[in-house]
Design an enzyme around this catalytic site. Sequence first.
Site, PDB file in Angstrom:
ATOM      1  N   SER A 248      40.491  56.741  66.062  1.00 43.58           N
ATOM      2  CA  SER A 248      41.099  58.036  66.368  1.00 43.58           C
ATOM      3  C   SER A 248      40.638  59.063  65.326  1.00 43.58           C
ATOM      4  O   SER A 248      39.445  59.165  65.055  1.00 43.58           O
ATOM      5  CB  SER A 248      42.621  57.888  66.409  1.00 43.58           C
ATOM      6  OG  SER A 248      43.241  59.025  66.947  1.00 43.58           O
ATOM      7  N   ALA A 249      41.571  59.792  64.717  1.00 43.21           N
ATOM      8  CA  ALA A 249      41.183  60.776  63.713  1.00 43.21           C
ATOM      9  C   ALA A 249      40.528  60.135  62.506  1.00 43.21           C
ATOM     10  O   ALA A 249      39.795  60.793  61.760  1.00 43.21           O
ATOM     11  CB  ALA A 249      42.403  61.592  63.281  1.00 43.21           C
ATOM     12  N   ASP A 275      37.479  55.796  69.916  1.00 39.86           N
ATOM     13  CA  ASP A 275      38.177  56.884  70.612  1.00 39.86           C
ATOM     14  C   ASP A 275      38.524  58.040  69.677  1.00 39.86           C
ATOM     15  O   ASP A 275      39.669  58.494  69.622  1.00 39.86           O
ATOM     16  CB  ASP A 275      39.439  56.367  71.301  1.00 39.86           C
ATOM     17  CG  ASP A 275      39.791  57.229  72.519  1.00 39.86           C
ATOM     18  OD1 ASP A 275      38.863  57.764  73.154  1.00 39.86           O
ATOM     19  OD2 ASP A 275      40.994  57.355  72.831  1.00 39.86           O
ATOM     20  N   HIS A 367      44.232  54.704  74.664  1.00 40.50           N
ATOM     21  CA  HIS A 367      44.018  55.063  73.265  1.00 40.50           C
ATOM     22  C   HIS A 367      44.787  54.137  72.315  1.00 40.50           C
ATOM     23  O   HIS A 367      44.314  53.845  71.211  1.00 40.50           O
ATOM     24  CB  HIS A 367      44.440  56.518  73.039  1.00 40.50           C
ATOM     25  CG  HIS A 367      44.192  57.017  71.644  1.00 40.50           C
ATOM     26  ND1 HIS A 367      42.961  57.472  71.222  1.00 40.50           N
ATOM     27  CD2 HIS A 367      45.020  57.122  70.560  1.00 40.50           C
ATOM     28  CE1 HIS A 367      43.028  57.837  69.943  1.00 40.50           C
ATOM     29  NE2 HIS A 367      44.267  57.641  69.525  1.00 40.50           N
TER      30      HIS A 367
END
Length: 398
Positions: A248-249, A275, A367
Amino acid sequence: SAGRRPRTPAVGVGGGEVSLRERVAGMGPVDRERVLLGMVRSATATVLGHDGPEQIDPSQSFLAAGFDSLSTVELRNVVNRTLGLRLPATALFDHRTPLAFARHLAGELATPVRAEAEQDTLSTLFREAVRTGQRERGFELLNVVADLRPSFQSPTELDGIPAAVDLVVGQRFPRLICVASPIGMGGPPQFTRFASSFRHIRMVSALQMPGFATGDRLPASMDTIVELFAQTVRRTVRDDPFVLVGYSAGGLLAQATASHLENNGTVPAGVVLLDSYLPGSKVLVGLLDCLLGNLFEQEESFGSLTTARLSAMSRYVRLLDRYTVRDITAPILFIRPRDFAVGEPPDHEWRASWDSAHTTREVSGDHFTMLEEHADTTARAVEDWLGSADVFTAQNLS
């Protein structure tokens, strides 16, 4: 995860929550620690399927004893039920042997429980802001708190460089160094199921993010955290080939760290992005609500959303939102899930993409579940890439 043998469901140890707490309450520190160590060894033996606590070495790490992500949660649940505590899943990462864990429990039981009215007010206010559609104002509040906390401009200002947390061990190279998403928890537990798939195959470690624990100092800038991560990576891998894995981030942090390392002579064998969305992506705005909703749901598993955790999250979000992605020479594998996280997908294209990725793969799940119930599939995609990519074959790393 795949390959785990069936175990008898873990049950409470030590005669029940109240009786054990009452029993240790009247003991001195030495006896309290002894009794709690016995409880931890018994619970560990139960979770691992051993015949008795005598088979558990109190000084051997849980990792070396054979724990994976699910058994870590099982042991945490047993101890919580037995002692009436609310330990987060990170407890066994922070206290890595039965002896260290027992000493931590002794300290927890010696500390008076705060009244409910004294619990974290910031968490309550932020939840309400998100619930009422005022997420941006909620983050403004968190940013103010973050700005009031002590920060550091350089890793040299810290007492020491935080060591990476080893999740599983293996002999195959390159080893994997994971970077978690800073949305909420910001730590190694995000990768426990993913890492379990590499047990006895590759060494998998995860970087610790400063700022999420009470008393931590926050990084003052993106350059600050990247320099800290780079130093940790170099100390962790030494001369071993390695791949950075960002979720993710955390993918932005992984690529930023890779760029810094490359510019300073330490070249990663590759980067895996799970992702990750580019800053400013219109999909990211909607996804953030999903991320926060999942964060609140996972609080029971990963621990309370304290002022430290929430304000750290806001600091990292603000730094990443201003970050400009830099190209790297290392090959990039971009993995995204097939399913939308919550409800019906939006009309526009919602799947993340990464222009500089050399390879893109889609895996089962969404996610969140790509690192939870579908973590094995995600790990398999990474392992297949490591085994087939020319760069790894050429360097005899796979």
